[in-house]
Design a protein around this motif. Structure first.
Motif, mmCIF file in Angstrom:
data_model
loop_
_atom_site.group_PDB
_atom_site.id
_atom_site.type_symbol
_atom_site.label_atom_id
_atom_site.label_comp_id
_atom_site.label_asym_id
_atom_site.label_seq_id
_atom_site.Cartn_x
_atom_site.Cartn_y
_atom_site.Cartn_z
ATOM 1 N N GLY A 1 0.815 -1.202 0.000
ATOM 2 C CA GLY A 1 0.000 0.000 0.000
ATOM 3 C C GLY A 1 0.853 1.259 0.000
ATOM 4 N N LEU A 2 0.229 2.361 0.387
ATOM 5 C CA LEU A 2 0.898 3.670 0.309
ATOM 6 C C LEU A 2 0.511 4.510 1.522
ATOM 7 N N VAL A 3 1.513 5.197 2.091
ATOM 8 C CA VAL A 3 1.278 6.177 3.156
ATOM 9 C C VAL A 3 1.899 7.502 2.721
ATOM 10 N N VAL A 4 1.117 8.581 2.738
ATOM 11 C CA VAL A 4 1.601 9.938 2.462
ATOM 12 C C VAL A 4 1.305 10.770 3.707
ATOM 13 N N LEU A 5 2.364 11.138 4.437
ATOM 14 C CA LEU A 5 2.151 11.864 5.693
ATOM 15 C C LEU A 5 1.759 13.317 5.453
ATOM 16 N N ASP A 6 2.382 13.961 4.440
ATOM 17 C CA ASP A 6 2.065 15.360 4.134
ATOM 18 C C ASP A 6 2.164 15.535 2.618
ATOM 19 N N ALA A 7 1.028 15.522 1.962
ATOM 20 C CA ALA A 7 1.008 15.605 0.507
ATOM 21 C C ALA A 7 1.547 16.931 -0.009
ATOM 22 N N SER A 8 1.436 17.990 0.798
ATOM 23 C CA SER A 8 1.919 19.306 0.342
ATOM 24 C C SER A 8 3.439 19.346 0.242
ATOM 25 N N ALA A 9 4.109 18.398 0.921
ATOM 26 C CA ALA A 9 5.571 18.343 0.871
ATOM 27 C C ALA A 9 6.064 17.212 -0.016
ATOM 28 N N ASP A 10 5.148 16.535 -0.706
ATOM 29 C CA ASP A 10 5.499 15.389 -1.553
ATOM 30 C C ASP A 10 5.435 15.835 -3.010
ATOM 31 N N LEU A 11 6.577 15.735 -3.729
ATOM 32 C CA LEU A 11 6.640 16.198 -5.114
ATOM 33 C C LEU A 11 5.599 15.513 -5.999
ATOM 34 N N ARG A 12 5.214 14.284 -5.652
ATOM 35 C CA ARG A 12 4.249 13.558 -6.482
ATOM 36 C C ARG A 12 2.842 14.136 -6.392
ATOM 37 N N PHE A 13 2.529 14.756 -5.270
ATOM 38 C CA PHE A 13 1.138 15.096 -5.025
ATOM 39 C C PHE A 13 0.873 16.583 -4.729
ATOM 40 N N ARG A 14 1.871 17.383 -4.455
ATOM 41 C CA ARG A 14 1.612 18.730 -3.955
ATOM 42 C C ARG A 14 0.905 19.623 -4.962
ATOM 43 N N SER A 15 1.020 19.282 -6.270
ATOM 44 C CA SER A 15 0.335 20.109 -7.270
ATOM 45 C C SER A 15 -1.013 19.531 -7.682
#
Length: 502
Positions: free
Chosen positions: A97-111
């Motif tokens: 699976g996948l865990v994203v703790l802070d999407a705003s700091a993750d290059l994959r998801f922040r935009s």
């Protein structure tokens, strides 16, 4: 925009969305993916409580849309698959699976729109739902607040919930398919019942010890007895015309005592209609006493009451009917040996009875002369296919069949078609049967060479045990001297080679 799309398509996540086998499993197992299902609400509620998260989803990833079968914390039915966290969770090869703790700091998801804009998602945890080895969706939780960590046992629980969702999808798919099959079987049983009514053939089973006789609706109508229940032997004999009752009972008693076939004609007292009956003891106890007696009955009133021309035809018809009834009797006994369940017996027996009835119908239309091979093939195979022209390919010479050839070949075609529907090329949408019929001359005699070839079906394996259907295919043409049927279980499909003197 085109360059960005091509770049996305090349990524592992986009390749997952486009994977044909994954999409095939998804669409086959959950054809109603766009419809929310409250049966999954317990899973989303547990997931939300485990993570103390405001949003929880059971989602399915189609090529364009991510559909929410169950949702806590949102009323939206879907979201873009390409912009979702879940496609990354599903693409994890290890299945963790996948865990994203802070999407705003993750290059994959922040935009991503739901991260950069409302509702400003930050936290995500998701575990893949796997069906038949293919990741088709996720059980996931989301939060607008970032987190510093996730306890390992929580992800383990989330993976278990995803496993429960997968199991529930499979159970619901099996139930749906079972309902479709049961509905088809019900329609088939109704069709068989209507066919028996149209053919005016009654079938019956007599439990000698209890004195009860069970029969189909055609039989109860012939004797004027109440439908939808068993009835006593006294009721049946009481319905026979008094002038014929004694002789009929004597013939039955003699057949039971000598272990011979009963064959008799009699009138029904109330209506005066003539019935032709044939039957035999099916089994006996250790002392040789009869336990069950099975048989068939045909209304032959029209033949008995016809003019001289029909009387001449009746002589031929009686000969054919006896042969056919003997075949029916044998079919009933053999089918009854295969199953002790009355419903299964009637279903299997009715199909074979219908095959003979179709041949009888064609022969009757032609006054028991000859019929065209193409007509017989069409009659026998039409009930087993959805689109005859697409599923049956026929290459033929003009061939005419006599009564023995037509009845025997009709039963062979029925058994081959039944097997093809259950296991062979007619069990899949794109499968078909190719028939090649050639009228050749061998030693001055006309002989039909008919080849049945199944194509486009599932791989074939030769059965370890020869069932009654296989025996029936080989022996249905025994009345035609020099005939033969050879069935070959090729890997690409079943092939039957039929040789039939004309």
């Amino acid at each position: 925009m085109r360059e960005k799309r091509e770049e996305n398509t090349a990524s592992p996540e986009m390749s997952l969305l486009d994977a044909p086998e994954r999409l095939r499993v998804l669409h086959a197992t959950v054809p109603d993916m766009a419809v929310p299902d409250t049966d999954f609400d317990g899973i989303t509620e547990i997931a939300a409580r485990l993570f103390d998260a405001p949003i929880a989803l059971v989602s399915l990833l189609d090529r364009e849309w991510q559909w929410f079968k169950s949702a806590v914390g949102t009323s939206e039915p879907r979201a873009s698959s390409e912009d979702s966290f879940c496609v990354h969770a599903a693409a994890d090869a290890a299945g963790a699976g996948l865990v994203v703790l802070d999407a705003s700091a993750d290059l994959r998801f922040r935009s991503r729109p739901l991260v950069a804009g409302a509702p400003f998602l930050r936290f995500y945890a998701g575990a893949p739902i796997v069906l038949d080895g293919q990741p088709v969706g996720t059980v996931c939780v989301l939060d607008v607040a970032a987190r510093s960590e996730v306890a390992p046992h929580l992800m383990e629980q989330l993976r278990r919930l995803a496993g429960l969702a997968a199991a529930l999808f499979k159970l619901k798919d099996e139930a749906r398919r079972r309902a479709i099959k049961e509905a088809a079987l019900s329609r088939e049983e109704q069709r068989h019942a209507m066919a028996l009514e149209a053919a005016n053939i009654g079938s019956w089973l007599w439990d000698v010890r209890s004195g009860l006789i069970g029969g189909n609706s055609a039989l109860t109508r012939m004797f004027g007895l109440p439908a939808d229940r068993s009835f006593g032997a006294r009721e049946v004999f009481g319905a026979i015309h008094p002038d014929d009752r004694g002789a009929t009972f004597a013939k039955l008693r003699q057949a039971m005592k000598a272990d011979e076939e009963y064959d008799g004609m009699f009138r029904v007292g109330d209506t005066g209609r003539w019935l032709l009956g044939r039957g035999r003891v099916h089994d006996r106890d250790a002392k040789g006493n009869p336990l069950t007696f099975i048989g068939v009955t045909i209304d032959v009133t029209d033949q008995q009451m016809s003019v001289q021309r029909t009387r001449l035809l009746l002589k031929e018809l009686n000969h054919r009917v006896k042969n056919t009834l003997a075949m029916l009797q044998s079919l009933a006994r053999q089918t009854l040996r295969q199953t002790s369940d009355p419903a299964e017996f009637m279903t299997a027996f009715a199909g074979r009875l219908q095959a003979i009835s179709e041949a009888h119908g064609l022969l009757s239309d032609h006054e028991w002369g000859t019929i065209r091979l193409a007509d017989l093939i069409s009659k026998q195979l039409m009930p087993h296919v959805t689109v005859y022209a697409d599923q049956i390919e026929l290459h033929k010479d003009e061939v005419l069949l006599g009564p023995d050839q037509a009845v025997g070949l009709g039963l062979v075609l029925h058994e081959l078609a039944t097997n093809a529907v259950k296991y062979g090329s007619l069990s899949v949408p794109n499968g078909k049967v190719v028939l090649t019929a050639r009228n050749v001359v061998e030693e001055g005699e006309a002989v039909l060479h008919l080849t049945w070839t199944e194509v486009g079906g599932p791989p074939v394996r030769e059965p370890k045990r020869r069932g009654f259907g296989s025996i029936l295919i080989e022996r249905s043409l025994d009345k035609v001297l020099g005939s033969s049927v050879k069935v070959e279980y090729m890997a690409a499909g079943v092939t039957a080679l039929i040789r039939l003197p004309l």
